[in-house]
Design a protein around this motif. Structure first.
Motif, short mmCIF file in Angstrom:
data_model
loop_
_atom_site.label_atom_id
_atom_site.label_comp_id
_atom_site.label_asym_id
_atom_site.label_seq_id
_atom_site.Cartn_x
_atom_site.Cartn_y
_atom_site.Cartn_z
N ILE A 248 -70.71 24.16 145.16
CA ILE A 248 -71.65 24.68 144.16
C ILE A 248 -71.32 26.13 143.82
O ILE A 248 -71.27 26.52 142.65
N ALA A 249 -71.06 26.93 144.86
CA ALA A 249 -70.77 28.35 144.66
C ALA A 249 -69.51 28.55 143.82
O ALA A 249 -69.49 29.37 142.89
N VAL A 250 -68.46 27.80 144.13
CA VAL A 250 -67.21 27.98 143.39
C VAL A 250 -67.36 27.49 141.95
O VAL A 250 -66.70 28.03 141.04
N SER A 251 -68.23 26.52 141.72
CA SER A 251 -68.48 26.06 140.35
C SER A 251 -69.20 27.14 139.55
O SER A 251 -68.86 27.40 138.38
N VAL A 252 -70.19 27.78 140.15
CA VAL A 252 -70.91 28.86 139.48
C VAL A 252 -69.96 30.04 139.19
O VAL A 252 -69.96 30.60 138.09
N ILE A 253 -69.15 30.40 140.18
CA ILE A 253 -68.19 31.49 140.00
C ILE A 253 -67.18 31.13 138.92
O ILE A 253 -66.77 31.97 138.12
N GLY A 254 -66.78 29.86 138.89
CA GLY A 254 -65.88 29.41 137.84
C GLY A 254 -66.49 29.59 136.46
O GLY A 254 -65.83 30.07 135.53
N LEU A 255 -67.76 29.24 136.31
CA LEU A 255 -68.44 29.41 135.03
C LEU A 255 -68.48 30.87 134.60
O LEU A 255 -68.26 31.20 133.43
N VAL A 256 -68.74 31.75 135.55
CA VAL A 256 -68.82 33.19 135.24
C VAL A 256 -67.45 33.76 134.87
O VAL A 256 -67.30 34.46 133.87
#
Length: 212
Positions: free
Chosen positions: A142-150
Motif C-alpha cells: 500500500i505504501a509503495v503504491s501511494v508513493i508511486g502515485l505521488v
C-alpha cells in the motif's frame, strides 16, 4: 503481430495462477482454502513456504515483464505499457481461476521492470525499507503504491528518474497503484485493528498482534 492478439496473450499470460497451481501440483494443497485464501505471493509464502513463495513471486513478476516485452519483440502500435496492463488485469481477474486472482503487486512490479527498470528499483527500495520497518507485506504494498502515485507527478518536475511527463505512463501506473490499494481493503482493516499477518523479520513498528 496484431495488437488484439498481443492483448489476449498478455491477459492469458497474466491469468496463470502460479501459487494455486504450484500448491495443487507440488504440495497437494489448495491455497484458496488456507491462510487468507488469496492466490498471490504473500499467501503462498504463508501456506507453502519460502521456496514456493519465492518461485511464485518470480513467475508472477515475469508475467508482467514478458507482457511488456512482447510488443517490443513482435511490434505493435500500442504502447508496451498498455499491453503490460492487461497482464495485470489477467493476474487480478484470471480466466484460469474463476476470475479470482492475486493483488497485482508482483505483476505490476514486473511491468515496471520491463518498461522503466530504474523507477522499479526505486520503488523496490521503498518497499523493502517499509517491509523492514513494519514487518507487513500488505502495508509495504500500500505504501509503495501511494508513493508511486505521488512521485509520478513530482519526479518529472525535477527530471529525476522520470525525466518528462508522459500522460499514458501516468495514467496506467496510477491505475496499477489504485488496483493494488483497492485489493488491499481487507488488509487495511486488519492493520487498523492491529491484526495483520507479519513476515518473520523486521521491527513491527505498528505493533500488530498476530504471530509472525
Amino acid at each position: 503481430m496484431n495488437s488484439l492478439i498481443l492483448i489476449i496473450i498478455a491477459y492469458l499470460l497474466g491469468s496463470i495462477p502460479t501459487g494455486l497451481w504450484i500448491g495443487k501440483i507440488f504440495y497437494h494443497k489448495n491455497i484458496r482454502e488456507l491462510g487468507s485464501g488469496n492466490t498471490g505471493t504473500t499467501n503462498t509464502f504463508r501456506v507453502l513456504g519460502k521456496r514456493a513463495g519465492t518461485v511464485t513471486f518470480l513467475i508472477d513478476m515475469l508475467k508482467g515483464t514478458l507482457a511488456v516485452l512482447l510488443p517490443i519483440w513482435f511490434g505493435t502500435e500500442l504502447s508496451p505499457l498498455l499491453i503490460g496492463f492487461f497482464a495485470v488485469l489477467g493476474h487480478t481477474f484470471p480466466i484460469f481461476a474463476g476470475f479470482k486472482g492475486g493483488k497485482a503487486v508482483a505483476t505490476s512490479a514486473g511491468v515496471l521492470l520491463g518498461f522503466t527498470p530504474i523507477y522499479c528499483l526505486f520503488l523496490l527500495a521503498i518497499f523493502t525499507s517499509v517491509l523492514f520497518l513494519t514487518s507487513m507485506i500488505s502495508f509495504s504494498s500500500i505504501a509503495v503504491s501511494v508513493i508511486g502515485l505521488v512521485t509520478l507527478f513530482i519526479f518529472p518536475a525535477f527530471h529525476f528518474i522520470l525525466r518528462d511527463y508522459d500522460w499514458l505512463f501516468t495514467l496506467i501506473v496510477s491505475g496499477l497503484a489504485l488496483i493494488i490499494i483497492t485489493r488491499h481493503r481487507e488488509n487495511m482493516v486488519r492493520i487498523k485493528n492491529q491484526e495483520e499477518s507479519l513476515v518473520p523479520f523486521g521491527l513491527n513498528l505498528t505493533h500488530q498482534k498476530t504471530k509472525k
